[in-house]
Design a protein around this motif. Sequence first.
Motif, PDB file in Angstrom:
ATOM      1  N   UNK A 189       0.822  -1.212   0.000  1.00 50.47           N
ATOM      2  CA  UNK A 189       0.000   0.000   0.000  1.00 50.47           C
ATOM      3  C   UNK A 189       0.853   1.258   0.000  1.00 50.47           C
ATOM      4  N   UNK A 190       2.006   1.200   0.670  1.00 50.32           N
ATOM      5  CA  UNK A 190       2.881   2.375   0.681  1.00 50.32           C
ATOM      6  C   UNK A 190       3.523   2.612  -0.680  1.00 50.32           C
ATOM      7  N   UNK A 191       4.004   1.535  -1.290  1.00 49.88           N
ATOM      8  CA  UNK A 191       4.759   1.692  -2.536  1.00 49.88           C
ATOM      9  C   UNK A 191       3.859   1.741  -3.767  1.00 49.88           C
ATOM     10  N   UNK A 192       2.754   0.975  -3.743  1.00 48.98           N
ATOM     11  CA  UNK A 192       1.899   0.898  -4.920  1.00 48.98           C
ATOM     12  C   UNK A 192       2.513   0.104  -6.051  1.00 48.98           C
ATOM     13  N   UNK A 193       3.626  -0.584  -5.789  1.00 55.78           N
ATOM     14  CA  UNK A 193       4.328  -1.338  -6.825  1.00 55.78           C
ATOM     15  C   UNK A 193       3.552  -2.606  -7.173  1.00 55.78           C
ATOM     16  N   UNK A 194       3.500  -2.912  -8.458  1.00 53.25           N
ATOM     17  CA  UNK A 194       2.816  -4.126  -8.903  1.00 53.25           C
ATOM     18  C   UNK A 194       3.525  -5.371  -8.388  1.00 53.25           C
ATOM     19  N   UNK A 195       4.850  -5.301  -8.290  1.00 54.73           N
ATOM     20  CA  UNK A 195       5.621  -6.431  -7.773  1.00 54.73           C
ATOM     21  C   UNK A 195       5.301  -6.684  -6.300  1.00 54.73           C
ATOM     22  N   UNK A 196       5.170  -5.599  -5.508  1.00 56.82           N
ATOM     23  CA  UNK A 196       4.832  -5.754  -4.087  1.00 56.82           C
ATOM     24  C   UNK A 196       3.430  -6.322  -3.909  1.00 56.82           C
ATOM     25  N   UNK A 197       2.488  -5.897  -4.748  1.00 56.15           N
ATOM     26  CA  UNK A 197       1.134  -6.439  -4.661  1.00 56.15           C
ATOM     27  C   UNK A 197       1.114  -7.928  -5.013  1.00 56.15           C
ATOM     28  N   UNK A 198       1.911  -8.329  -5.998  1.00 58.33           N
ATOM     29  CA  UNK A 198       1.977  -9.749  -6.363  1.00 58.33           C
ATOM     30  C   UNK A 198       2.580 -10.575  -5.236  1.00 58.33           C
ATOM     31  N   UNK A 199       3.619 -10.016  -4.577  1.00 60.12           N
ATOM     32  CA  UNK A 199       4.232 -10.723  -3.448  1.00 60.12           C
ATOM     33  C   UNK A 199       3.242 -10.891  -2.310  1.00 60.12           C
ATOM     34  N   UNK A 200       2.463  -9.837  -2.040  1.00 64.14           N
ATOM     35  CA  UNK A 200       1.452  -9.922  -0.973  1.00 64.14           C
ATOM     36  C   UNK A 200       0.394 -10.973  -1.298  1.00 64.14           C
ATOM     37  N   UNK A 201      -0.080 -11.005  -2.535  1.00 62.58           N
ATOM     38  CA  UNK A 201      -1.139 -11.952  -2.899  1.00 62.58           C
ATOM     39  C   UNK A 201      -0.649 -13.393  -2.807  1.00 62.58           C
ATOM     40  N   UNK A 202       0.609 -13.620  -3.184  1.00 63.85           N
ATOM     41  CA  UNK A 202       1.154 -14.977  -3.049  1.00 63.85           C
ATOM     42  C   UNK A 202       1.218 -15.391  -1.581  1.00 63.85           C
ATOM     43  N   UNK A 203       1.662 -14.474  -0.723  1.00 67.08           N
ATOM     44  CA  UNK A 203       1.723 -14.774   0.707  1.00 67.08           C
ATOM     45  C   UNK A 203       0.319 -14.960   1.285  1.00 67.08           C
ATOM     46  N   UNK A 204      -0.654 -14.160   0.827  1.00 64.99           N
ATOM     47  CA  UNK A 204      -2.035 -14.301   1.298  1.00 64.99           C
ATOM     48  C   UNK A 204      -2.589 -15.680   0.958  1.00 64.99           C
ATOM     49  N   UNK A 205      -2.374 -16.133  -0.272  1.00 65.83           N
ATOM     50  CA  UNK A 205      -2.853 -17.459  -0.667  1.00 65.83           C
ATOM     51  C   UNK A 205      -2.137 -18.559   0.114  1.00 65.83           C
ATOM     52  N   UNK A 206      -0.852 -18.343   0.382  1.00 64.20           N
ATOM     53  CA  UNK A 206      -0.098 -19.323   1.167  1.00 64.20           C
ATOM     54  C   UNK A 206      -0.642 -19.423   2.588  1.00 64.20           C
ATOM     55  N   UNK A 207      -0.990 -18.266   3.181  1.00 68.81           N
ATOM     56  CA  UNK A 207      -1.551 -18.260   4.537  1.00 68.81           C
ATOM     57  C   UNK A 207      -2.903 -18.964   4.555  1.00 68.81           C
ATOM     58  N   UNK A 208      -3.747 -18.705   3.565  1.00 72.30           N
ATOM     59  CA  UNK A 208      -5.057 -19.364   3.509  1.00 72.30           C
ATOM     60  C   UNK A 208      -4.909 -20.881   3.445  1.00 72.30           C
ATOM     61  N   UNK A 209      -3.954 -21.355   2.653  1.00 72.43           N
ATOM     62  CA  UNK A 209      -3.727 -22.800   2.565  1.00 72.43           C
ATOM     63  C   UNK A 209      -3.165 -23.353   3.875  1.00 72.43           C
ATOM     64  N   UNK A 210      -2.296 -22.579   4.534  1.00 70.64           N
ATOM     65  CA  UNK A 210      -1.720 -23.039   5.805  1.00 70.64           C
ATOM     66  C   UNK A 210      -2.785 -23.151   6.883  1.00 70.64           C
ATOM     67  N   UNK A 211      -3.718 -22.198   6.914  1.00 68.91           N
ATOM     68  CA  UNK A 211      -4.800 -22.237   7.901  1.00 68.91           C
ATOM     69  C   UNK A 211      -5.656 -23.486   7.699  1.00 68.91           C
ATOM     70  N   UNK A 212      -6.016 -23.768   6.456  1.00 66.99           N
ATOM     71  CA  UNK A 212      -6.829 -24.955   6.173  1.00 66.99           C
ATOM     72  C   UNK A 212      -6.070 -26.235   6.508  1.00 66.99           C
TER      73      UNK A 212
END
Length: 472
Positions: A378-401
């Motif tokens: 959110x601070x940088x607005x970089x497309x690369x940072x958003x992609x990194x966040x989304x990958x980590x978000x999906x990884x967390x969702x799978x880890x929770x399940x």
Amino acid sequence: MRCGDCKKCFRRNTDKVSCTICSNVFHLRCLCKDICRTCLTNGGSEIHPEEYRLPELERLSNTRGFKILHQNIRGLFGKKDIVSEILATNIINIFCVSETFITSDTPACCFNITGYSYEQKCRLKGSGGGIGVYIKDGTPYTRRSDLENENIECIWLEICFPHARSLLIGIIYRPPNTSNYLQDNFNLLWEDNLITALAESKETIITGDINCDYLKRNDNLELKEIFSSNGFSQLVDKPTRITEHGKTLIDVIQSTNPETIARVEVIPSGLSDHDMVGCVRKLNHHKFPPKLIKCRNYSRYNPNDMCSELSESTQWDNVYSHCDPNQAWLSMKDILTSIINKYAPFFTKRVKGKPCQWLSANTKKEMNMRDGLLRKARRSGSENDWSTYKRKRNQVNNSVKTDKRKYYRQLLEANASEPKKFWKTIKEVFPVNNVTNNTTSSLVLFVFLYDCKQAEISGFPFDELCMEASDL
């Protein structure tokens, strides 16, 4: 000298605290457990990997007063356990959720959390939508169904403070303008609802997702005018939904008495693409009583001694001397109660919220990293940072399940030879309403038992369990 977080000067009587990582000086209220926000974002959460931490929420929770939070959660069923973890580690009086995606076929007991009462309202027709609210035990509240409109997704609560005027809290979800579920006359219905609530001359706080962007002056002017003309002040002044495509402020906290609000926070949580919004309503040193339950203490219970005392009791003659069976039963009850109370006396116990037992320390660490990556994107607005966040978000969702599946599978395997404990675990996984017959849960349970049979888990009494499952 200035604070490293809020950049304000220190007064002479202000306490100064140093961050345990970067050693910079901060106000006491600007720190979260001796760690500054920057260090938490850059990996300071690794010091306490066993805790899922939201710094803004902890600051709000530590503020004295009545705490109210709202989160557009976009599906409560898969995130209820994370909500339970948040409520167990923070002091929250009212926690509202919108877009729960709950249908009327799903029993409310599926979403119960220890230490909280749960109220919900589902969308009558179609999918999506829905709102719910968790009320901390001990909070004197009444659900005001008389103020609710069946055509609007809203819940009204009245909080009855002792020795003070009561407070009305409204939770609302308004579908987007492009939604087929938005009523054509929504503004008229909502204005009538507000006028009815305000006619009681009580302080009113409204929170929820109204899909009306307060960052754009010309967006939904009619709805904004309804709030302002009825004396409401919008307290949230930061974007509540930030994506790589833009920022919006659509999650609101509206109050008729803004001077009674001590603090307002926008809290990035990672639960959905919406941020959590919260406020603290001032209270005059009042603490709500905790919920207490009455149970027996079996620490000194000895069944052999109790049975011998029952058999040697000389009071049984009084039971046989009665001609009336009701009087005989009362005499026998007194004998049994007095002896049972001697070996297993009653005591009161405070009910507390419990963190998720199956959520591993590694998953909590990943959740902290996910929230840190969200702030960075959110601070940088970089497309690369958003992609990194989304990958980590999906990884967390799978880890929770994975954590939840692994925990309950191990629990079922350990209790396979004990039907009582086995069914207790089954009810935790598939909670059903005792009043109504839930066909869906029975079907899911049969599928689960069939999977156990196919997997040939040793010790599972499959045939016996299926016979019992048919009675659900």
